[in-house]
Design a protein around this motif. Structure first.
Motif, PDB file in Angstrom:
ATOM      1  N   SER A   1     -42.986  34.571 -87.383  1.00  9.23           N
ATOM      2  CA  SER A   1     -42.118  35.627 -86.843  1.00  9.23           C
ATOM      3  C   SER A   1     -42.778  36.345 -85.681  1.00  9.23           C
ATOM      4  O   SER A   1     -42.131  36.620 -84.663  1.00  9.23           O
ATOM      5  N   TYR A   2     -44.065  36.651 -85.810  1.00 13.38           N
ATOM      6  CA  TYR A   2     -44.795  37.324 -84.738  1.00 13.38           C
ATOM      7  C   TYR A   2     -44.801  36.462 -83.483  1.00 13.38           C
ATOM      8  O   TYR A   2     -44.500  36.948 -82.378  1.00 13.38           O
ATOM      9  N   ASN A   3     -45.145  35.185 -83.627  1.00 11.95           N
ATOM     10  CA  ASN A   3     -45.217  34.308 -82.454  1.00 11.95           C
ATOM     11  C   ASN A   3     -43.850  34.108 -81.819  1.00 11.95           C
ATOM     12  O   ASN A   3     -43.732  34.080 -80.594  1.00 11.95           O
ATOM     13  N   LEU A   4     -42.816  33.974 -82.623  1.00  9.56           N
ATOM     14  CA  LEU A   4     -41.468  33.837 -82.053  1.00  9.56           C
ATOM     15  C   LEU A   4     -41.067  35.093 -81.295  1.00  9.56           C
ATOM     16  O   LEU A   4     -40.501  35.018 -80.201  1.00  9.56           O
ATOM     17  N   LYS A   5     -41.356  36.256 -81.866  1.00 11.80           N
ATOM     18  CA  LYS A   5     -41.027  37.520 -81.193  1.00 11.80           C
ATOM     19  C   LYS A   5     -41.731  37.594 -79.836  1.00 11.80           C
ATOM     20  O   LYS A   5     -41.127  37.954 -78.824  1.00 11.80           O
ATOM     21  N   LYS A   6     -43.013  37.235 -79.810  1.00 11.70           N
ATOM     22  CA  LYS A   6     -43.766  37.255 -78.555  1.00 11.70           C
ATOM     23  C   LYS A   6     -43.183  36.262 -77.546  1.00 11.70           C
ATOM     24  O   LYS A   6     -43.065  36.567 -76.356  1.00 11.70           O
ATOM     25  N   LEU A   7     -42.818  35.073 -78.010  1.00  8.86           N
ATOM     26  CA  LEU A   7     -42.269  34.062 -77.108  1.00  8.86           C
ATOM     27  C   LEU A   7     -40.912  34.478 -76.547  1.00  8.86           C
ATOM     28  O   LEU A   7     -40.601  34.178 -75.397  1.00  8.86           O
ATOM     29  N   VAL A   8     -40.132  35.189 -77.334  1.00  9.32           N
ATOM     30  CA  VAL A   8     -38.854  35.740 -76.836  1.00  9.32           C
ATOM     31  C   VAL A   8     -39.152  36.793 -75.782  1.00  9.32           C
ATOM     32  O   VAL A   8     -38.562  36.792 -74.691  1.00  9.32           O
ATOM     33  N   GLU A   9     -40.084  37.706 -76.079  1.00  9.57           N
ATOM     34  CA  GLU A   9     -40.445  38.776 -75.130  1.00  9.57           C
ATOM     35  C   GLU A   9     -40.970  38.213 -73.815  1.00  9.57           C
ATOM     36  O   GLU A   9     -40.707  38.761 -72.751  1.00  9.57           O
ATOM     37  N   MET A  10     -41.713  37.104 -73.874  1.00 15.78           N
ATOM     38  CA  MET A  10     -42.291  36.507 -72.665  1.00 15.78           C
ATOM     39  C   MET A  10     -41.308  35.598 -71.934  1.00 15.78           C
ATOM     40  O   MET A  10     -41.607  35.100 -70.852  1.00 15.78           O
ATOM     41  N   GLY A  11     -40.142  35.344 -72.537  1.00 21.73           N
ATOM     42  CA  GLY A  11     -39.114  34.557 -71.861  1.00 21.73           C
ATOM     43  C   GLY A  11     -39.195  33.058 -72.075  1.00 21.73           C
ATOM     44  O   GLY A  11     -38.534  32.301 -71.365  1.00 21.73           O
ATOM     45  N   TYR A  12     -39.959  32.594 -73.060  1.00 23.10           N
ATOM     46  CA  TYR A  12     -40.080  31.158 -73.324  1.00 23.10           C
ATOM     47  C   TYR A  12     -39.034  30.658 -74.320  1.00 23.10           C
ATOM     48  O   TYR A  12     -38.714  29.478 -74.346  1.00 23.10           O
ATOM     49  N   ILE A  13     -38.534  31.576 -75.149  1.00 19.42           N
ATOM     50  CA  ILE A  13     -37.576  31.214 -76.193  1.00 19.42           C
ATOM     51  C   ILE A  13     -36.396  32.174 -76.133  1.00 19.42           C
ATOM     52  O   ILE A  13     -36.562  33.368 -75.902  1.00 19.42           O
ATOM     53  N   ASP A  14     -35.218  31.604 -76.362  1.00 17.38           N
ATOM     54  CA  ASP A  14     -33.998  32.396 -76.463  1.00 17.38           C
ATOM     55  C   ASP A  14     -33.613  32.453 -77.940  1.00 17.38           C
ATOM     56  O   ASP A  14     -33.889  31.522 -78.702  1.00 17.38           O
ATOM     57  N   HIS A  15     -33.010  33.542 -78.355  1.00 16.70           N
ATOM     58  CA  HIS A  15     -32.557  33.649 -79.745  1.00 16.70           C
ATOM     59  C   HIS A  15     -31.152  34.234 -79.778  1.00 16.70           C
ATOM     60  O   HIS A  15     -30.821  35.127 -79.014  1.00 16.70           O
ATOM     61  N   GLN A  16     -30.353  33.686 -80.660  1.00 17.63           N
ATOM     62  CA  GLN A  16     -28.964  34.114 -80.827  1.00 17.63           C
ATOM     63  C   GLN A  16     -28.660  34.178 -82.315  1.00 17.63           C
ATOM     64  O   GLN A  16     -29.109  33.327 -83.078  1.00 17.63           O
ATOM     65  N   ARG A  17     -27.866  35.153 -82.702  1.00 23.86           N
ATOM     66  CA  ARG A  17     -27.407  35.236 -84.089  1.00 23.86           C
ATOM     67  C   ARG A  17     -26.451  34.072 -84.365  1.00 23.86           C
ATOM     68  O   ARG A  17     -25.598  33.747 -83.536  1.00 23.86           O
ATOM     69  N   ALA A  18     -26.615  33.448 -85.503  1.00 24.89           N
ATOM     70  CA  ALA A  18     -25.722  32.354 -85.898  1.00 24.89           C
ATOM     71  C   ALA A  18     -24.330  32.917 -86.189  1.00 24.89           C
ATOM     72  O   ALA A  18     -24.205  33.980 -86.795  1.00 24.89           O
ATOM     73  N   GLU A  19     -23.305  32.215 -85.752  1.00 29.77           N
ATOM     74  CA  GLU A  19     -21.939  32.693 -85.937  1.00 29.77           C
ATOM     75  C   GLU A  19     -21.526  32.696 -87.410  1.00 29.77           C
ATOM     76  O   GLU A  19     -20.839  33.603 -87.853  1.00 29.77           O
TER      77      GLU A  19
END
Length: 170
Positions: free
Chosen positions: A87-105
């Motif tokens: 979770s920490y690494n994903l949050k950092k990668l989103v903040e740095m612009g490497y990963i996008d995240h979207q809520r599942a419909e």
């Protein structure tokens, strides 16, 4: 470097069972050291291309996500991430612009992740590094395709053995 008891065991100074145990323990140590060396090589490559914001664990995470869209839980269940702080690494990668995240419909609690264009650039860089290294290994005769096939089969058997130990150890 092997310990004195391990090296003497490998040289045949003990029983066959002790020799086999020493070989097994040496193999386990090698697997652990290989993973750390891979992280060191990735760190070096990231520094060479000016990506000082990424650490090697995050870069491997980006590589393993690739073209997939998945949840954080799927990262672990598919074997794409072995650490405890996904979770920490994903949050950092989103903040740095490497990963996008979207809520599942279908389930607003679940978050689907995928690579951004910047993430794909890192993935491509790592893929090119892997191809360069594979070419070197093959051209220098350090590994053959048959040896890689055998090594993969052996490592998968060990993984399956330990997975079964966890699954059936009640």
């Amino acid at each position: 470097m092997a310990s004195r008891s391990t090296s003497s065991t490998l040289m045949g100074d003990e029983t066959p069972q002790a020799q086999t145990k020493a070989l097994f323990l040496d193999c386990l140590g090698l697997v652990e050291r290989l993973h750390r060396r891979l992280l060191d090589v990735l760190k070096d490559r990231l520094e060479q291309v000016g990506c000082s914001d990424l650490n090697p664990v995050q870069a491997l995470l980006i590589y393993n996500i690739g073209g997939h869209e998945m949840t954080a839980g799927e990262l672990k269940s598919r074997g794409y991430y072995q650490g405890s702080n996904v979770s920490y690494n994903l949050k950092k990668l989103v903040e740095m612009g490497y990963i996008d995240h979207q809520r599942a419909e279908h389930d607003r609690r679940a978050v689907r992740i995928s690579l951004t264009e910047q993430g794909y650039k890192i993935r491509t860089m790592i893929d090119e590094m892997y191809l360069e290294q594979l070419d070197e290994l093959l051209n220098d005769g350090l590994l053959s395709p048959d040896e890689m096939t055998s090594l993969r089969r052996t490592l998968r058997n060990l993984e399956r053995f330990w997975s079964d130990k966890l699954r059936f150890s009640a």
